[in-house]
Design a protein around this motif. Structure first.
Motif, short mmCIF file in Angstrom:
data_model
loop_
_atom_site.label_atom_id
_atom_site.label_comp_id
_atom_site.label_asym_id
_atom_site.label_seq_id
_atom_site.Cartn_x
_atom_site.Cartn_y
_atom_site.Cartn_z
N PHE A 83 -15.89 7.89 -13.56
CA PHE A 83 -15.43 7.07 -14.68
C PHE A 83 -14.14 7.67 -15.22
O PHE A 83 -14.05 8.87 -15.37
N PRO A 84 -13.17 6.92 -15.58
CA PRO A 84 -12.97 5.49 -15.39
C PRO A 84 -12.67 5.19 -13.92
O PRO A 84 -12.07 5.99 -13.21
N LEU A 85 -13.08 4.03 -13.49
CA LEU A 85 -12.90 3.63 -12.10
C LEU A 85 -11.48 3.13 -11.86
O LEU A 85 -10.96 2.33 -12.63
N HIS A 86 -10.87 3.64 -10.79
CA HIS A 86 -9.55 3.18 -10.35
C HIS A 86 -9.53 3.19 -8.83
O HIS A 86 -10.10 4.07 -8.21
N ASP A 87 -8.87 2.23 -8.26
CA ASP A 87 -8.64 2.18 -6.83
C ASP A 87 -7.29 1.49 -6.64
O ASP A 87 -7.21 0.29 -6.44
N LYS A 88 -6.24 2.28 -6.75
CA LYS A 88 -4.89 1.72 -6.82
C LYS A 88 -4.25 1.58 -5.45
O LYS A 88 -4.35 2.45 -4.60
N CYS A 89 -3.57 0.45 -5.29
CA CYS A 89 -2.75 0.23 -4.09
C CYS A 89 -1.44 0.99 -4.22
O CYS A 89 -0.94 1.56 -3.25
N ASN A 90 -0.89 0.95 -5.39
CA ASN A 90 0.37 1.61 -5.70
C ASN A 90 0.35 1.98 -7.17
O ASN A 90 -0.68 1.89 -7.82
N GLU A 91 1.48 2.38 -7.69
CA GLU A 91 1.54 2.84 -9.07
C GLU A 91 1.18 1.76 -10.08
O GLU A 91 0.64 2.05 -11.14
N SER A 92 1.43 0.51 -9.75
CA SER A 92 1.27 -0.55 -10.75
C SER A 92 0.10 -1.51 -10.50
O SER A 92 -0.16 -2.36 -11.35
N TYR A 93 -0.62 -1.41 -9.39
CA TYR A 93 -1.68 -2.37 -9.11
C TYR A 93 -3.00 -1.67 -8.82
O TYR A 93 -3.09 -0.85 -7.90
N ASP A 94 -4.00 -2.02 -9.60
CA ASP A 94 -5.34 -1.44 -9.45
C ASP A 94 -6.27 -2.51 -8.89
O ASP A 94 -6.30 -3.64 -9.38
N TYR A 101 0.85 -1.18 0.00
CA TYR A 101 0.00 0.00 0.00
C TYR A 101 0.89 1.23 0.00
O TYR A 101 1.73 1.41 0.87
N ASP A 102 0.73 2.11 -0.99
CA ASP A 102 1.54 3.33 -1.11
C ASP A 102 0.63 4.53 -0.84
O ASP A 102 -0.05 5.04 -1.74
N GLY A 103 0.63 5.01 0.41
CA GLY A 103 -0.21 6.14 0.81
C GLY A 103 0.19 7.43 0.13
O GLY A 103 -0.65 8.26 -0.19
N ALA A 104 1.50 7.62 -0.13
CA ALA A 104 1.97 8.83 -0.80
C ALA A 104 1.43 8.90 -2.23
O ALA A 104 0.98 9.95 -2.70
N TYR A 105 1.46 7.77 -2.94
CA TYR A 105 0.94 7.72 -4.31
C TYR A 105 -0.56 8.03 -4.32
O TYR A 105 -1.03 8.80 -5.15
N ARG A 106 -1.28 7.43 -3.40
CA ARG A 106 -2.72 7.67 -3.34
C ARG A 106 -3.03 9.12 -3.01
O ARG A 106 -3.98 9.70 -3.51
N GLY A 107 -2.20 9.75 -2.13
CA GLY A 107 -2.40 11.16 -1.80
C GLY A 107 -2.17 12.07 -2.99
O GLY A 107 -2.88 13.07 -3.18
N GLU A 108 -1.17 11.76 -3.83
CA GLU A 108 -0.89 12.56 -5.02
C GLU A 108 -1.96 12.40 -6.10
O GLU A 108 -2.21 13.33 -6.87
N HIS A 109 -2.54 11.24 -6.18
CA HIS A 109 -3.51 10.94 -7.24
C HIS A 109 -4.93 10.79 -6.70
O HIS A 109 -5.73 10.02 -7.25
N LEU A 110 -5.26 11.51 -5.66
CA LEU A 110 -6.56 11.40 -5.02
C LEU A 110 -7.70 11.76 -5.97
O LEU A 110 -8.74 11.12 -5.99
N ARG A 111 -7.49 12.78 -6.77
CA ARG A 111 -8.53 13.22 -7.71
C ARG A 111 -8.83 12.11 -8.73
O ARG A 111 -9.98 11.88 -9.10
#
Length: 148
Positions: free
Chosen positions: A94-105, A78-88
């Protein structure tokens, strides 16, 4: 065969013998208006909208309530920093995304294409329903004018 019963005519049609007269609907002779009824298109539109909704809910809730825990269950960091940068990006409809990190949705790969295809089916069947309704009303008014 011109004076035979309907059973005789049905048997003749099954054998490939041409029979004069109208073909009853029960014998497979549906008219074009019955085959392309607006209600059928409208039902297809409603069905595809319902399925689209459930597919969207499936994708939107694929991360669960605790995304960090879901990522850990799937074996992904789980990459909290990545999620914070890409929160929007993660909060889009649409399109739906819920990423753990840069490479896994967490959203399954089939969800977004299914949403597009089901939406196209819904719009197309709604247009087909409108068109077939227009054609039926036009035929009705033409027949009514011809009677007068």
């Amino acid at each position: 065969m011109s004076g035979g019963t309907s059973d005789d005519k049905t048997a003749a049609r099954a054998a490939g013998v041409p029979v004069s007269g109208p073909v009853p609907a029960a014998a497979g002779g549906e008219s074009r208006g019955q085959r392309h009824h607006p209600v059928r298109w409208l039902l297809l539109c409603v069905l595809s909208c319902v399925v689209t909704f459930f597919v969207w809910v499936w994708g939107a809730l694929s991360g669960g309530l605790d995304v960090g825990e879901t990522c850990a269950l799937r074996g992904q960091p789980y990459d909290g920093a990545y999620r914070g940068e890409h929160l929007r990006e993660l909060d889009q409809i649409f399109p739906l995304h819920d990423k753990c990190n840069e490479s896994y949705d967490l959203v399954p790969v089939w969800v977004n294409p299914a949403l597009v295809l089901l939406s196209l089916v819904a719009v197309g069947s709604l247009l087909a329903s409108c068109w077939t309704t227009f054609v039926r009303v036009r035929r009705f008014w033409r027949r009514r004018r011809a009677v007068r």
